[in-house]
Design an enzyme around this catalytic site. Structure first.
Site, PDB file in Angstrom:
ATOM      1  N   GLY A  38       0.836  -1.202   0.000  1.00  0.00           N
ATOM      2  CA  GLY A  38       0.000   0.000   0.000  1.00  0.00           C
ATOM      3  C   GLY A  38       0.867   1.246   0.000  1.00  0.00           C
ATOM      4  O   GLY A  38       2.064   1.182   0.291  1.00  0.00           O
ATOM      5  N   TYR A 145      -0.241 -17.898  -1.748  1.00  0.00           N
ATOM      6  CA  TYR A 145      -1.418 -17.025  -1.860  1.00  0.00           C
ATOM      7  C   TYR A 145      -2.697 -17.868  -1.884  1.00  0.00           C
ATOM      8  O   TYR A 145      -3.610 -17.663  -1.082  1.00  0.00           O
ATOM      9  CB  TYR A 145      -1.301 -16.200  -3.133  1.00  0.00           C
ATOM     10  CG  TYR A 145      -2.404 -15.185  -3.365  1.00  0.00           C
ATOM     11  CD1 TYR A 145      -2.504 -14.053  -2.557  1.00  0.00           C
ATOM     12  CD2 TYR A 145      -3.326 -15.343  -4.405  1.00  0.00           C
ATOM     13  CE1 TYR A 145      -3.496 -13.097  -2.778  1.00  0.00           C
ATOM     14  CE2 TYR A 145      -4.316 -14.393  -4.633  1.00  0.00           C
ATOM     15  CZ  TYR A 145      -4.392 -13.270  -3.822  1.00  0.00           C
ATOM     16  OH  TYR A 145      -5.390 -12.338  -4.051  1.00  0.00           O
TER      17      TYR A 145
HETATM   18  P1  NAD Z   1      -2.800  -4.352  -2.726  1.00  0.00           P
HETATM   19  O1  NAD Z   1      -1.493  -5.057  -2.639  1.00  0.00           O
HETATM   20  O2  NAD Z   1      -2.845  -3.056  -3.432  1.00  0.00           O
HETATM   21  O3  NAD Z   1      -3.424  -4.144  -1.268  1.00  0.00           O
HETATM   22  C1  NAD Z   1      -3.155  -4.967  -0.177  1.00  0.00           C
HETATM   23  C2  NAD Z   1      -2.933  -4.060   1.032  1.00  0.00           C
HETATM   24  O4  NAD Z   1      -2.697  -4.883   2.185  1.00  0.00           O
HETATM   25  C3  NAD Z   1      -1.714  -3.151   0.872  1.00  0.00           C
HETATM   26  O5  NAD Z   1      -2.043  -1.847   1.263  1.00  0.00           O
HETATM   27  C4  NAD Z   1      -0.687  -3.779   1.814  1.00  0.00           C
HETATM   28  O6  NAD Z   1       0.262  -2.843   2.311  1.00  0.00           O
HETATM   29  C5  NAD Z   1      -1.580  -4.358   2.886  1.00  0.00           C
HETATM   30  N1  NAD Z   1      -0.947  -5.458   3.631  1.00  0.00           N
HETATM   31  C6  NAD Z   1      -0.280  -6.527   3.122  1.00  0.00           C
HETATM   32  N2  NAD Z   1       0.153  -7.318   4.127  1.00  0.00           N
HETATM   33  C7  NAD Z   1      -0.265  -6.740   5.278  1.00  0.00           C
HETATM   34  C8  NAD Z   1      -0.125  -7.073   6.651  1.00  0.00           C
HETATM   35  N3  NAD Z   1       0.555  -8.170   7.042  1.00  0.00           N
HETATM   36  N4  NAD Z   1      -0.667  -6.251   7.576  1.00  0.00           N
HETATM   37  C9  NAD Z   1      -1.333  -5.120   7.207  1.00  0.00           C
HETATM   38  N5  NAD Z   1      -1.501  -4.750   5.922  1.00  0.00           N
HETATM   39  C10 NAD Z   1      -0.971  -5.560   4.974  1.00  0.00           C
HETATM   40  O7  NAD Z   1      -3.823  -5.389  -3.382  1.00  0.00           O
HETATM   41  P2  NAD Z   1      -5.357  -5.203  -3.833  1.00  0.00           P
HETATM   42  O8  NAD Z   1      -5.420  -5.521  -5.262  1.00  0.00           O
HETATM   43  O9  NAD Z   1      -5.887  -3.914  -3.344  1.00  0.00           O
HETATM   44  O10 NAD Z   1      -6.034  -6.405  -3.044  1.00  0.00           O
HETATM   45  C11 NAD Z   1      -6.762  -6.212  -1.840  1.00  0.00           C
HETATM   46  C12 NAD Z   1      -7.351  -7.532  -1.388  1.00  0.00           C
HETATM   47  O11 NAD Z   1      -8.239  -8.041  -2.390  1.00  0.00           O
HETATM   48  C13 NAD Z   1      -6.307  -8.609  -1.134  1.00  0.00           C
HETATM   49  O12 NAD Z   1      -6.673  -9.363   0.003  1.00  0.00           O
HETATM   50  C14 NAD Z   1      -6.389  -9.476  -2.363  1.00  0.00           C
HETATM   51  O13 NAD Z   1      -6.024 -10.803  -2.105  1.00  0.00           O
HETATM   52  C15 NAD Z   1      -7.862  -9.353  -2.732  1.00  0.00           C
HETATM   53  N6  NAD Z   1      -8.052  -9.595  -4.174  1.00  0.00           N
HETATM   54  C16 NAD Z   1      -7.671  -8.669  -5.104  1.00  0.00           C
HETATM   55  C17 NAD Z   1      -7.846  -8.948  -6.447  1.00  0.00           C
HETATM   56  C18 NAD Z   1      -7.449  -7.969  -7.527  1.00  0.00           C
HETATM   57  O14 NAD Z   1      -7.611  -8.265  -8.703  1.00  0.00           O
HETATM   58  N7  NAD Z   1      -6.963  -6.798  -7.225  1.00  0.00           N
HETATM   59  C19 NAD Z   1      -8.407 -10.171  -6.850  1.00  0.00           C
HETATM   60  C20 NAD Z   1      -8.765 -11.080  -5.866  1.00  0.00           C
HETATM   61  C21 NAD Z   1      -8.613 -10.779  -4.527  1.00  0.00           C
END
Ligand code: NAD
Ligand code: UDP
Length: 313
Positions: A38, A145
């Site tokens: 993030g 994952y």
């Molecule tokens: P992203 O990497 O932009 O966001 C993830 C956020 O979680 C980041 O801000 C990161 O700093 C934070 N984070 C990671 N590990 C952490 C921890 N241990 N403690 C606290 N914060 C932590 O990804 P995104 O695309 O925004 O995805 C958000 C969620 O949606 C995730 O759980 C992801 O698995 C899920 N998801 C996203 C997609 C997609 O296409 N973007 C698809 C399926 C699922």
């Protein structure tokens, strides 16, 4: 009714849009993030809002707060990021879920898990309905994952059965839009950044593999509607855009819209890269009367404008 809402991973791509939307609806939002993937830039415009709080914290450690709802998004989502420290990715999904479910149990909050289409692995059937159990390699490079998220689903359902925690599980399919990280290696951000810089577009494999792309505003709208369903609606439910594209066609589309002189180059397909992915969204349509409304071309144009601004091209 004004609610107090915790968003873990709130400084990430999807999380920042979710925080913004919840604030615009009049709720109080606490954004928790360890800033692994993030960025402060994603939420800087929210900092002056007195109903927004930002907390640097890692979900693998316990955390206590009084809220009405928890959206659990903390977890790196792009293959490059989640494979960077595979063990940490598993801990984030598993220990993060244990900590957040424990909190939800203690304070009687509703909790929504951002699960993923990756729970289906390399699917044998298409589109994928929720009843399909998946085909995941438990020891492959994506397993940190995929299995982390599968274990999180199991934790959610068992906290619900054993402890009556009010849970919701959404299986999110590929989502794109402004605030994707330019270096996270995901296909939409990679192709747009490459195209606007007139660099080679990297096609992995022959580009015949498919994905279905949902614009982030549509997804966030669906997530909030799903959180608002009655307590007996728990999912898992697929959420995404069922329009399916071959990766090579996405590349050509992006070259076309950006008027780019980029050439296509072919690179090896990463191990265990799913050959197809398309959500069956019948269930979510029934439950929340939701379906994506943003056309790929409109969503891509918004995302391209964002990258022009951030990369100053
Ligand atoms: P992203 O990497 O932009 O966001 C993830 C956020 O979680 C980041 O801000 C990161 O700093 C934070 N984070 C990671 N590990 C952490 C921890 N241990 N403690 C606290 N914060 C932590 O990804 P995104 O695309 O925004 O995805 C958000 C969620 O949606 C995730 O759980 C992801 O698995 C899920 N998801 C996203 C997609 C997609 O296409 N973007 C698809 C399926 C699922
Ligand atoms: N992909 C590609 N070139 C890139 C990035 C990704 O061809 O520069 C392919 C990748 O192999 C996969 C698809 O695009 O088949 C989607 O990849 P992404 O990492 O965005 O998400 P996921 O595989 O998790 O759906």
């Amino acid at each position: 009714m004004k609610k107090k809402i915790l968003v873990t991973g709130g400084a990430g791509f999807i999380g920042s849009h979710l925080c913004e939307k919840l604030l615009s609806m009049g709720h109080e939002v606490i954004c928790l993030d360890n800033f692994f993937t993030g960025q402060k830039e994603n939420i800087i415009h929210l900092i002056d809002n007195p109903f927004f709080e930002l907390i640097r914290h890692d979900v693998t450690m316990p955390f206590f707060i009084e809220v009405d709802e928890i959206y659990n998004l903390a977890c790196p989502a792009s293959p490059v990021h989640y494979q960077h420290n595979a063990i940490k990715t598993i801990k984030t999904s598993v220990m993060g879920s244990v900590n957040m479910l424990g909190l939800a149990k203690r304070i009687k909050a509703k909790i929504l898990q951002a699960s993923t289409s990756e729970v289906y692995g390399i699917p044998d059937i298409s589109p994928q309905p929720e009843s399909y159990w998946g085909n995941v390699n438990p020891i492959g490079p994506r397993s940190c994952y995929d299995e982390g998220k599968r274990c999180a689903e199991s934790l959610f359902i068992n906290y619900h059965i054993q402890n009556n925690v009010k849970i919701k599980i959404l299986r999110i399919f590929n989502t794109y839009g402004p605030r994707m990280h330019p270096n996270d290696g995901r296909v939409v951000s990679n192709f747009i950044v490459q195209a606007i810089q007139n660099k080679d577009i990297t096609i992995y494999g022959d580009g015949s593999q498919t994905r279905s792309f949902c614009f982030v505003d549509d997804l966030v709208d669906g997530m909030i509607k799903f959180m608002d369903t009655p307590n007996d609606v728990i999912g898992p439910a697929n959420i995404g855009n069922p329009e399916e594209y071959r990766i090579i066609d996405l590349a050509k589309k992006i070259i076309d819209i950006t008027n780019s002189s980029s050439k296509l180059v072919y690179m090896p397909l990463p191990q265990d890269d799913p050959s197809q992915r398309k959500p069956d969204i019948t269930l979510v349509k029934q439950l929340i009367h939701w379906q994506p409304t943003t056309k790929l071309i409109d969503g891509l144009n918004k995302t391209i404008s964002y990258f022009h601004k951030t990369l100053k091209t």
